[in-house]
Scaffold this motif. Structure first.
Motif, PDB file in Angstrom:
ATOM      1  N   LYS A  29      -4.599  -7.080 -16.027  1.00  0.00           N
ATOM      2  CA  LYS A  29      -4.946  -6.091 -17.490  1.00  0.00           C
ATOM      3  C   LYS A  29      -5.340  -4.525 -16.832  1.00  0.00           C
ATOM      4  N   GLU A  30      -4.120  -3.919 -17.335  1.00  0.00           N
ATOM      5  CA  GLU A  30      -4.052  -2.582 -16.940  1.00  0.00           C
ATOM      6  C   GLU A  30      -3.175  -1.669 -17.967  1.00  0.00           C
ATOM      7  N   THR A  31      -3.683  -0.474 -17.937  1.00  0.00           N
ATOM      8  CA  THR A  31      -2.906   0.683 -18.902  1.00  0.00           C
ATOM      9  C   THR A  31      -1.686   0.813 -17.916  1.00  0.00           C
ATOM     10  N   TYR A  32      -0.528   0.360 -18.378  1.00  0.00           N
ATOM     11  CA  TYR A  32       0.623   0.673 -17.579  1.00  0.00           C
ATOM     12  C   TYR A  32       1.585   1.746 -18.052  1.00  0.00           C
ATOM     13  N   PHE A  33       1.095   2.448 -19.155  1.00  0.00           N
ATOM     14  CA  PHE A  33       1.858   3.722 -19.863  1.00  0.00           C
ATOM     15  C   PHE A  33       0.772   4.435 -20.380  1.00  0.00           C
ATOM     16  N   GLN A  34       0.651   5.714 -19.774  1.00  0.00           N
ATOM     17  CA  GLN A  34      -0.434   6.501 -20.229  1.00  0.00           C
ATOM     18  C   GLN A  34      -0.056   7.982 -20.172  1.00  0.00           C
ATOM     19  N   ASP A  35      -0.487   8.615 -21.316  1.00  0.00           N
ATOM     20  CA  ASP A  35      -0.338  10.070 -21.629  1.00  0.00           C
ATOM     21  C   ASP A  35       1.316  10.264 -21.526  1.00  0.00           C
ATOM     22  N   GLY A  36       2.147   9.305 -21.870  1.00  0.00           N
ATOM     23  CA  GLY A  36       3.482   9.800 -22.141  1.00  0.00           C
ATOM     24  C   GLY A  36       4.214   9.251 -20.926  1.00  0.00           C
ATOM     25  N   PHE A  37       3.466   8.622 -19.949  1.00  0.00           N
ATOM     26  CA  PHE A  37       4.175   8.324 -18.702  1.00  0.00           C
ATOM     27  C   PHE A  37       3.769   6.904 -18.428  1.00  0.00           C
ATOM     28  N   TYR A  38       4.765   6.463 -17.503  1.00  0.00           N
ATOM     29  CA  TYR A  38       4.566   5.089 -16.880  1.00  0.00           C
ATOM     30  C   TYR A  38       3.839   5.209 -15.388  1.00  0.00           C
ATOM     31  N   VAL A  39       2.926   4.352 -15.341  1.00  0.00           N
ATOM     32  CA  VAL A  39       2.073   4.253 -14.193  1.00  0.00           C
ATOM     33  C   VAL A  39       2.473   3.400 -13.105  1.00  0.00           C
ATOM     34  N   VAL A  40       2.894   4.285 -12.126  1.00  0.00           N
ATOM     35  CA  VAL A  40       3.795   3.631 -10.800  1.00  0.00           C
ATOM     36  C   VAL A  40       2.996   2.435 -10.285  1.00  0.00           C
ATOM     37  N   ASP A  41       1.672   2.669 -10.076  1.00  0.00           N
ATOM     38  CA  ASP A  41       0.911   1.643  -9.432  1.00  0.00           C
ATOM     39  C   ASP A  41       0.800   0.439 -10.130  1.00  0.00           C
ATOM     40  N   ALA A  42       0.606   0.440 -11.484  1.00  0.00           N
ATOM     41  CA  ALA A  42       0.620  -0.589 -12.584  1.00  0.00           C
ATOM     42  C   ALA A  42       1.708  -1.326 -12.674  1.00  0.00           C
ATOM     43  N   LEU A  43       2.992  -0.659 -12.389  1.00  0.00           N
ATOM     44  CA  LEU A  43       4.354  -1.364 -12.178  1.00  0.00           C
ATOM     45  C   LEU A  43       4.487  -2.076 -11.268  1.00  0.00           C
ATOM     46  N   ASP A  44       3.937  -1.550 -10.176  1.00  0.00           N
ATOM     47  CA  ASP A  44       4.154  -2.353  -8.875  1.00  0.00           C
ATOM     48  C   ASP A  44       3.238  -3.713  -8.777  1.00  0.00           C
ATOM     49  N   ARG A  45       2.110  -3.382  -9.572  1.00  0.00           N
ATOM     50  CA  ARG A  45       1.269  -4.642  -9.581  1.00  0.00           C
ATOM     51  C   ARG A  45       1.834  -5.826 -10.587  1.00  0.00           C
ATOM     52  N   VAL A  46       2.654  -5.316 -11.366  1.00  0.00           N
ATOM     53  CA  VAL A  46       3.180  -6.157 -12.498  1.00  0.00           C
ATOM     54  C   VAL A  46       4.453  -6.701 -11.548  1.00  0.00           C
ATOM     55  N   ASN A  47       5.167  -5.979 -10.865  1.00  0.00           N
ATOM     56  CA  ASN A  47       6.066  -6.499  -9.819  1.00  0.00           C
ATOM     57  C   ASN A  47       5.566  -7.603  -9.155  1.00  0.00           C
ATOM     58  N   TRP A  48       4.396  -7.318  -8.764  1.00  0.00           N
ATOM     59  CA  TRP A  48       3.854  -8.387  -7.720  1.00  0.00           C
ATOM     60  C   TRP A  48       3.445  -9.724  -8.558  1.00  0.00           C
ATOM     61  N   LEU A  49       2.687  -9.608  -9.562  1.00  0.00           N
ATOM     62  CA  LEU A  49       2.325 -10.550 -10.371  1.00  0.00           C
ATOM     63  C   LEU A  49       3.527 -11.608 -11.000  1.00  0.00           C
ATOM     64  N   MET A  50       4.592 -10.813 -11.379  1.00  0.00           N
ATOM     65  CA  MET A  50       5.813 -11.711 -11.743  1.00  0.00           C
ATOM     66  C   MET A  50       6.713 -11.881 -10.722  1.00  0.00           C
ATOM     67  N   ARG A  51       6.433 -11.901  -9.747  1.00  0.00           N
ATOM     68  CA  ARG A  51       7.382 -12.370  -8.387  1.00  0.00           C
ATOM     69  C   ARG A  51       7.831 -13.664  -8.593  1.00  0.00           C
ATOM     70  N   ASP A  52       8.709 -14.194  -7.917  1.00  0.00           N
ATOM     71  CA  ASP A  52       9.295 -15.590  -7.662  1.00  0.00           C
ATOM     72  C   ASP A  52       8.126 -16.239  -6.936  1.00  0.00           C
ATOM     73  N   TRP A  53       7.140 -17.149  -7.444  1.00  0.00           N
ATOM     74  CA  TRP A  53       6.003 -17.574  -6.804  1.00  0.00           C
ATOM     75  C   TRP A  53       6.395 -18.578  -5.987  1.00  0.00           C
ATOM     76  N   ARG A  54       7.430 -18.964  -5.846  1.00  0.00           N
ATOM     77  CA  ARG A  54       7.771 -20.057  -4.725  1.00  0.00           C
ATOM     78  C   ARG A  54       8.353 -19.238  -3.344  1.00  0.00           C
ATOM     79  N   THR A  55       8.606 -18.485  -3.520  1.00  0.00           N
ATOM     80  CA  THR A  55       8.911 -17.506  -2.388  1.00  0.00           C
ATOM     81  C   THR A  55       8.216 -16.167  -1.929  1.00  0.00           C
ATOM     82  N   ASP A  56       7.352 -15.872  -3.015  1.00  0.00           N
ATOM     83  CA  ASP A  56       6.714 -14.313  -3.106  1.00  0.00           C
ATOM     84  C   ASP A  56       7.607 -13.197  -2.779  1.00  0.00           C
TER      85      ASP A  56
END
Length: 221
Positions: A88-115
């Motif tokens: 639960k984060e703001t991933y786009f702020q002041d006209g920019f994508y937030v890199v750290d938030a995108l990285d956390r989305v990448n991890w959350l949406m990983r292939d959970w079988r293999t990480d």
């Protein structure tokens, strides 16, 4: 604040546009923020690291997605059923994508079988954001499947799961979701109204599929 600008040429690898290239302008403005401006067309989501910048920021956005509320902050609330993890984060702020938030989305949406992780198309996040707005979502999207490795995708097919051999899940452009308190029918209607990407309707399995590929729709079993 020093502003660094990189011009990157990325080969397109979509089903509909082989052999072309797209020039994507990425402005690095301080730690943690990136601004994208790209020409028409989806580009490949290959893992690239340029000048020490996270690969997560190299995914470009289709104009239709990038044009939606360009200056409005965008926050997503996600829950992964298989791992029990929340985002639960703001991933786009002041006209920019937030890199750290995108990285956390990448991890959350990983292939959970293999990480194993994959850069998730920020346009997919924008699609979810807009679906959520259209249905007045009060609870997090529940993710059933985000990124899938080619090996996982092949294994599912061997076990009789109906999944495309060249699934958009394998390139970080698709997610299977449900939303507590909102019917699948209304979710499907909201996704179709955006006119972006693919929308699959799976009422018997309790989810819809959305992706940032070609515009299309289908009913699953």
């Amino acid at each position: 604040m020093v502003k660094k600008k990189l011009i990157i040429c990325i080969d397109q690898e979509t089903k509909s546009s082989h052999g072309h290239s797209s020039h994507v302008e990425i402005n690095h403005i301080g730690a943690g923020f990136m601004h994208f401006s790209g020409k028409t067309g989806a580009v490949s989501r290959r893992s690239l690291i340029v000048g020490g910048i996270s690969a997560a920021v190299l995914a470009t956005i289709k104009p239709a997605a990038a044009a939606v509320a360009p200056l409005k902050d965008r926050t997503l609330h996600l829950y992964h059923r298989q791992t029990g993890e929340f985002f639960k984060e703001t991933y786009f702020q002041d006209g920019f994508y937030v890199v750290d938030a995108l990285d956390r989305v990448n991890w959350l949406m990983r292939d959970w079988r293999t990480d194993e992780t994959k850069t998730i198309d920020p346009g997919l996040l924008d699609l979810l954001y807009n679906v959520g707005n259209n249905v007045d979502a009060a609870k997090p999207f529940e993710i059933l499947s985000g990124y899938r490795t080619p090996e996982t995708n092949a294994a599912l097919r061997r076990h009789g799961v109906r999944t495309a051999s060249h699934s958009y899940h394998m390139v970080g452009q698709a997610v299977d979701i449900t939303l507590p308190g909102v019917s699948l029918r209304n979710m499907r209607k909201a996704a179709l109204a955006l006119g972006q990407g693919g929308v699959g309707y799976y009422p018997n399995k309790g989810f819809i599929h959305v992706d940032t590929g070609d515009v299309r729709q289908w009913n699953g079993r």
